[in-house]
Design a protein around this motif. Structure first.
Motif, PDB file in Angstrom:
ATOM      1  N   MET A   1       0.813  -1.195   0.000  1.00  0.00           N
ATOM      2  CA  MET A   1       0.000   0.000   0.000  1.00  0.00           C
ATOM      3  C   MET A   1       0.853   1.254   0.000  1.00  0.00           C
ATOM      4  N   ASP A   2       2.166   1.119   0.150  1.00  0.00           N
ATOM      5  CA  ASP A   2       3.033   2.289   0.193  1.00  0.00           C
ATOM      6  C   ASP A   2       3.043   3.043  -1.139  1.00  0.00           C
ATOM      7  N   ARG A   3       2.776   2.357  -2.216  1.00  0.00           N
ATOM      8  CA  ARG A   3       2.835   2.986  -3.530  1.00  0.00           C
ATOM      9  C   ARG A   3       1.495   3.551  -3.978  1.00  0.00           C
ATOM     10  N   ILE A   4       0.430   3.191  -3.312  1.00  0.00           N
ATOM     11  CA  ILE A   4      -0.887   3.707  -3.661  1.00  0.00           C
ATOM     12  C   ILE A   4      -1.056   5.057  -2.970  1.00  0.00           C
ATOM     13  N   PRO A   5      -1.466   6.084  -3.708  1.00  0.00           N
ATOM     14  CA  PRO A   5      -1.612   7.408  -3.091  1.00  0.00           C
ATOM     15  C   PRO A   5      -2.595   7.395  -1.918  1.00  0.00           C
ATOM     16  N   VAL A   6      -2.254   8.150  -0.881  1.00  0.00           N
ATOM     17  CA  VAL A   6      -3.062   8.220   0.339  1.00  0.00           C
ATOM     18  C   VAL A   6      -4.532   8.544   0.029  1.00  0.00           C
ATOM     19  N   PRO A   7      -4.820   9.530  -0.836  1.00  0.00           N
ATOM     20  CA  PRO A   7      -6.239   9.819  -1.105  1.00  0.00           C
ATOM     21  C   PRO A   7      -6.981   8.612  -1.682  1.00  0.00           C
ATOM     22  N   LEU A   8      -6.335   7.859  -2.549  1.00  0.00           N
ATOM     23  CA  LEU A   8      -6.984   6.695  -3.156  1.00  0.00           C
ATOM     24  C   LEU A   8      -7.250   5.608  -2.110  1.00  0.00           C
ATOM     25  N   VAL A   9      -6.271   5.339  -1.262  1.00  0.00           N
ATOM     26  CA  VAL A   9      -6.453   4.339  -0.195  1.00  0.00           C
ATOM     27  C   VAL A   9      -7.566   4.782   0.748  1.00  0.00           C
TER      28      VAL A   9
ATOM     29  N   ARG B   1      -7.210   6.823   9.937  1.00  0.00           N
ATOM     30  CA  ARG B   1      -5.818   6.858  10.416  1.00  0.00           C
ATOM     31  C   ARG B   1      -4.869   7.149   9.259  1.00  0.00           C
ATOM     32  N   ILE B   2      -5.083   6.474   8.141  1.00  0.00           N
ATOM     33  CA  ILE B   2      -4.211   6.662   6.972  1.00  0.00           C
ATOM     34  C   ILE B   2      -4.413   8.051   6.369  1.00  0.00           C
ATOM     35  N   GLY B   3      -5.667   8.478   6.294  1.00  0.00           N
ATOM     36  CA  GLY B   3      -5.977   9.730   5.628  1.00  0.00           C
ATOM     37  C   GLY B   3      -5.660  10.977   6.419  1.00  0.00           C
ATOM     38  N   HIS B   4      -5.646  10.857   7.763  1.00  0.00           N
ATOM     39  CA  HIS B   4      -5.408  12.048   8.585  1.00  0.00           C
ATOM     40  C   HIS B   4      -3.959  12.488   8.460  1.00  0.00           C
ATOM     41  N   GLY B   5      -3.786  13.736   8.185  1.00  0.00           N
ATOM     42  CA  GLY B   5      -2.461  14.279   7.892  1.00  0.00           C
ATOM     43  C   GLY B   5      -2.444  14.755   6.455  1.00  0.00           C
TER      44      GLY B   5
END
Length: 117
Positions: free
Chosen positions: A1-9, A59-63
């Motif tokens: 998941m490191d390569r998938i952009p944060v907004p998409l995840v 959690r992933i999206g915050h920030g």
């Protein structure tokens, strides 16, 4: 998941979680004869999977997104998922008044993401 952009995840997880949430909250409406306690327990079981997706999404999206932006994304996704669910699962169409109301909510979402605030 490191390569998938944060907004998409984030959006993908929120979309999937909202599908579970919608079934947990409204799926039982097709089963009016099922005892309420059974409906509650099944809904809690479905909601567990919603939380397994919702919490990591936030959690992933915050920030990348603020908390207010995350909530706005979630609400817009909820409306889209609910509109599809209402038409397909419940067989209830949405009228022009629903479309106007959803459009106004989308307009509000537009303002949440503006940088001039």
């Amino acid at each position: 998941m490191d390569r998938i952009p944060v907004p998409l995840v984030t959006i993908g997880l929120l979309l999937a979680s909202n599908v579970f949430m919608t079934f947990a909250w409204y799926g039982h409406l097709k089963f009016k004869t099922t005892p309420l306690l059974v409906v509650i327990l099944v809904s809690w079981g479905i909601a567990f999977f919603e939380y397994l997706l919702q919490v990591p999404a936030n959690r992933i999206g915050h920030g990348h997104f603020s908390a207010a932006e995350l909530k706005t994304i979630q609400e817009v996704i909820t409306l889209v998922v609910f509109a599809v669910f209402s038409a397909t699962w419940l067989g209830e169409g949405l009228g022009w008044n629903h479309a106007v109301g959803f459009a106004l909510i989308a307009a509000g979402a537009f303002f949440v993401f503006q940088p001039w605030a």
